[in-house]
Enzyme design. Structure first.
Site, short mmCIF file in Angstrom:
data_model
loop_
_atom_site.label_atom_id
_atom_site.label_comp_id
_atom_site.label_asym_id
_atom_site.label_seq_id
_atom_site.Cartn_x
_atom_site.Cartn_y
_atom_site.Cartn_z
N ARG A 94 1.15 3.67 9.56
CA ARG A 94 0.96 4.43 8.33
C ARG A 94 -0.52 4.44 8.00
O ARG A 94 -1.14 3.37 7.86
CB ARG A 94 1.76 3.78 7.20
N HIS A 141 -4.04 8.87 -0.81
CA HIS A 141 -4.14 7.44 -1.12
C HIS A 141 -5.46 7.24 -1.88
O HIS A 141 -6.35 6.53 -1.43
CB HIS A 141 -4.05 6.60 0.15
N GLU A 150 1.57 5.53 -4.59
CA GLU A 150 1.47 4.78 -5.85
C GLU A 150 0.90 5.60 -7.01
O GLU A 150 -0.20 5.30 -7.51
CB GLU A 150 0.63 3.51 -5.66
N ASN A 165 6.18 0.21 -2.12
CA ASN A 165 5.18 -0.83 -1.91
C ASN A 165 5.56 -1.98 -2.81
O ASN A 165 5.63 -1.83 -4.04
CB ASN A 165 3.77 -0.34 -2.25
N TYR A 185 4.94 -6.07 -3.68
CA TYR A 185 4.11 -7.27 -3.50
C TYR A 185 4.63 -8.46 -4.30
O TYR A 185 4.47 -9.60 -3.89
CB TYR A 185 2.66 -6.98 -3.93
N GLU A 193 4.56 -0.83 2.13
CA GLU A 193 3.52 -1.87 2.06
C GLU A 193 4.15 -3.15 1.57
O GLU A 193 4.97 -3.13 0.64
CB GLU A 193 2.39 -1.52 1.07
C1 FCB Z 1 -1.66 -1.37 -3.06
C2 FCB Z 1 -2.47 -0.27 -2.44
C3 FCB Z 1 -3.17 -0.66 -1.17
C4 FCB Z 1 -3.71 -2.07 -1.23
C5 FCB Z 1 -2.65 -3.03 -1.70
C6 FCB Z 1 -3.09 -4.46 -1.73
O1 FCB Z 1 -1.54 -1.15 -4.42
O2 FCB Z 1 -1.65 0.85 -2.15
O3 FCB Z 1 -4.17 0.30 -0.92
O4 FCB Z 1 -4.83 -2.09 -1.98
O5 FCB Z 1 -2.19 -2.66 -2.95
#
Ligand code: FCB
Length: 456
Positions: A80, A124, A169, A299, A301, A359
Site C-alpha cells: 500500500r 494521503h 483518514e 487504520n 492503532y 495500517e
Molecule cells: C496514521 C497515518 C500514517 C502514520 C500513522 C502512524 O494516522 O495514516 O501516515 O503517520 O498514523
C-alpha cells in the site's frame, strides 16, 4: 504472550506493508512536483519537531528499485502506497505532469514484476499548496479537483492496479489539519474542519466514480482511522461521553459512507458548526458519498477511553490513562482486544463487503545494537497481539480480508518529524541504510507459515 496462529488465515488473505508518499519519497522539488501543504507547514517555524521536513525523507523516489526488492524480500503479497497529487497535477487542477505519472507507473510495474499486488491510495494528505491557497478542503471545489485528479491517475494505472483506496483518514485531514491545527495546513477553526470533513467525504465518492469508470474489475474503498471508544467509569455521564467521542471519531465518517447520512445526534451537538448548518450538504451529496464500495479500510492503532469533563473542548470529555495498560512511544494504549471488538461491531453495524486493516503498528525508540540488528521486542509483541486479534475477528464472523503493517520503514512522522519510528525496517537518515528489524524478521517468518497455511 499471544502468538498468532498462521493456520487461522485463509491462503488468499492479503498480507502487506504500507507507506505514504510525503513520508518516504523525498525528491520534493524534482520532476515537476509542486509544493504541498506539508512542504509549507514544515517550513513554518514551530510546526514540526526540530524543523524537519520531507525534502529527502527515505529518498525512496531515487531508490525505487532497491526498495521494491526490500518489499519483495519480506514475502508480502501487497504493498500500500500513496500517490502524490502535486506530482500528478502540479497546479492542482488542469495539466498533468508526465514525469509524475511515470514514477507511479514504474512503481506499479516493479511491484507486479515481483508478484506483489499494488494498493494505491489517492490521497494521503499532501494537498497541492495551490489548492490550499484557493481554500483547501473547506472549499467545495477541492473535492471536484480531487475527482479530476483521481480520473487522471486511475486512467493511467487502472489497467494494472485493481485495488484502490480513495482517501486516507479523513478525520485526521479534517480535524488535525483544520480543527486543532496539529497537521498541515495548521488551521484552528472547528466550522472549517467540519466543512473539510464533508468535502473529503464528497471527494471519496467522486474518487469511487473515477475508479469505477477507469478500472475494470476494481476493488475500491476508503480508509478510516477508527478507535473503539470506551467509558472510563461505569456511569451514564462517561457512557454518554464515549458515545460523543464515537460520533466524532467513528460514526461521523462511517454513517455517511454506508448510506445512513450524518449521525443526527452529532449534527445536533455541532449546531452552527455542522456542515448542514453551514448549508454545505447539497442535494445528491449523500448519494455520492454512499456509492457502494468493495471494502472498508481501517487504520487501527489504539482505543479511546474517555470520561465526561463538562466544558472541556467542544465534546466535554477527556481521554483517560488506563492504569496497568502498556503504552507505545506515542502514548497510545496497546489494546489488541479493541481491534477484535471494533471489527465485529463494524461487521454488525455496517456490514462492509470486506474489511482490511490498512495500517497497524507502533512506535518505540529503537537503537541498532552492536550485532547490527534492532531488537524491537515491544513492536514485535504489538504485531503478534494485533494479528492474533485479527484472527479472532475473522473467527468471530468479521469479513477480514487483509492486514497491512505500518510501516515498511521508518519515515517522516508528520508533526513528530523523524523522531517517531514506525518501520519494520530501520532507516539511518544520514546514510539511508535500511536494516530489517527483529519485528520485520518475525513478520517475514510468520508470512511464510501463513501462506503455507501452517500451524504456529
Ligand atoms: C496514521 C497515518 C500514517 C502514520 C500513522 C502512524 O494516522 O495514516 O501516515 O503517520 O498514523
Amino acid at each position: 504472550m499471544t502468538q498468532p496462529n498462521p493456520a487461522r488465515f485463509p491462503a488468499r488473505f492479503t498480507w502487506g506493508v504500507a507507506t505514504s508518499s510525503y513520508q518516504i519519497e523525498g525528491a520534493a522539488h524534482e520532476d515537476g512536483r509542486s509544493p504541498s501543504i506539508w512542504d509549507t507547514f514544515c517550513a513554518t517555524p514551530g510546526k514540526v519537531l526540530n524543523g524537519e521536513n520531507g525534502d529527502v525523507a527515505c529518498d525512496h523516489y531515487h531508490r525505487l528499485d532497491r526498495d521494491l526488492d526490500l518489499i519483495a524480500s519480506l514475502g508480502v503479497s501487497a504493498y500500500r502506497f500513496s500517490v502524490a497529487w502535486p506530482r500528478i497535477v502540479p497546479d492542482g487542477r488542469g495539466a498533468t505532469n508526465r514525469a509524475g505519472l511515470d514514477f507511479y507507473s514504474r512503481l506499479v510495474d516493479g511491484l507486479l514484476a515481483r508478484g506483489i499486488t499494488p494498493w494505491p491510495t489517492l490521497y494521503h494528505w499532501d494537498l497541492p499548496q495551490v489548492l490550499q491557497d484557493r481554500g483547501g478542503w473547506p472549499a467545495r471545489d477541492t473535492a471536484h479537483a480531487f475527482g479530476d485528479y483521481a480520473e487522471v491517475v486511475t486512467a493511467e494505472l487502472g489497467d494494472r492496479a485493481k485495488h484502490w483506496i480513495t482517501i486516507n483518514e479523513p478525520w485526521c485531514a479534517a480535524f488535525l489539519g483544520y480543527g486543532n491545527g496539529v497537521h498541515a495546513p495548521g488551521h484552528t477553526d472547528l466550522a472549517g474542519s467540519f466543512a473539510a470533513s464533508h468535502h473529503l467525504l464528497l471527494a471519496h465518492g467522486l474518487g469511487v466514480q473515477a475508479v469505477r469508470a477507469n478500472v475494470p474489475g476494481a476493488q475500491v474503498g476508503i480508509t478510516l482511522n477508527l478507535a473503539g471508544t470506551y467509558p472510563a467509569g461505569d456511569n451514564d455521564a462517561d457512557r454518554a461521553a464515549a458515545h460523543r467521542q464515537d460520533g466524532f471519531a467513528n460514526r461521523w465518517y462511517l454513517d455517511p459512507v454506508f448510506g445512513r447520512g450524518y449521525p443526527q445526534d452529532f449534527v445536533e451537538l455541532l449546531g452552527a458548526t455542522s456542515p448542514q448548518a453551514q448549508e454545505l450538504v447539497l442535494p445528491g451529496d449523500l448519494e455520492t458519498i454512499a456509492a457502494p464500495t468493495d471494502f472498508l479500510g481501517v487504520n487501527m492503532y489504539s482505543r479511546s477511553v474517555v470520561e465526561a469533563a463538562p466544558g472541556e473542548g467542544f465534546l466535554g470529555l477527556r481521554q483517560v490513562h488506563v492504569a496497568g495498560s502498556e503504552y507505545t512511544g506515542f502514548g497510545w494504549e496497546v489494546a489488541p482486544q479493541s481491534l477484535t471488538d471494533l471489527m465485529l461491531r463494524l461487521q454488525k453495524d455496517y456490514n462492509p463487503a470486506a474489511l482490511y486493516i490498512t495500517e497497524n503498528g507502533a512506535t518505540y525508540p529503537d537503537t541498532i545494537s552492536n550485532d547490527g540488528t534492532v531488537h524491537d521486542g515491544a513492536r514485535t509483541r504489538y504485531f503478534q497481539q494485533h494479528i492474533a486479534a485479527v484472527g479472532d475477528a475473522l473467527a468471530g464472523g468479521a469479513k477480514m480480508a487483509g492486514y497491512f503493517a505500518w510501516s515498511l520503514m521508518d519515515n517522516f512522522e508528520w508533526a513528530e518529524g523523524y523522531d517517531k519510528r514506525f518501520g519494520i525496517v530501520h532507516v539511518d537518515f544520514e546514510t539511508q541504510a535500511r536494516t530489517l528489524k527483529q519485528s520485520g524478521q518475525w513478520y517475514r517468518d510468520f508470512l511464510v507459515r501463513a501462506q503455507e497455511g501452517q500451524p504456529a
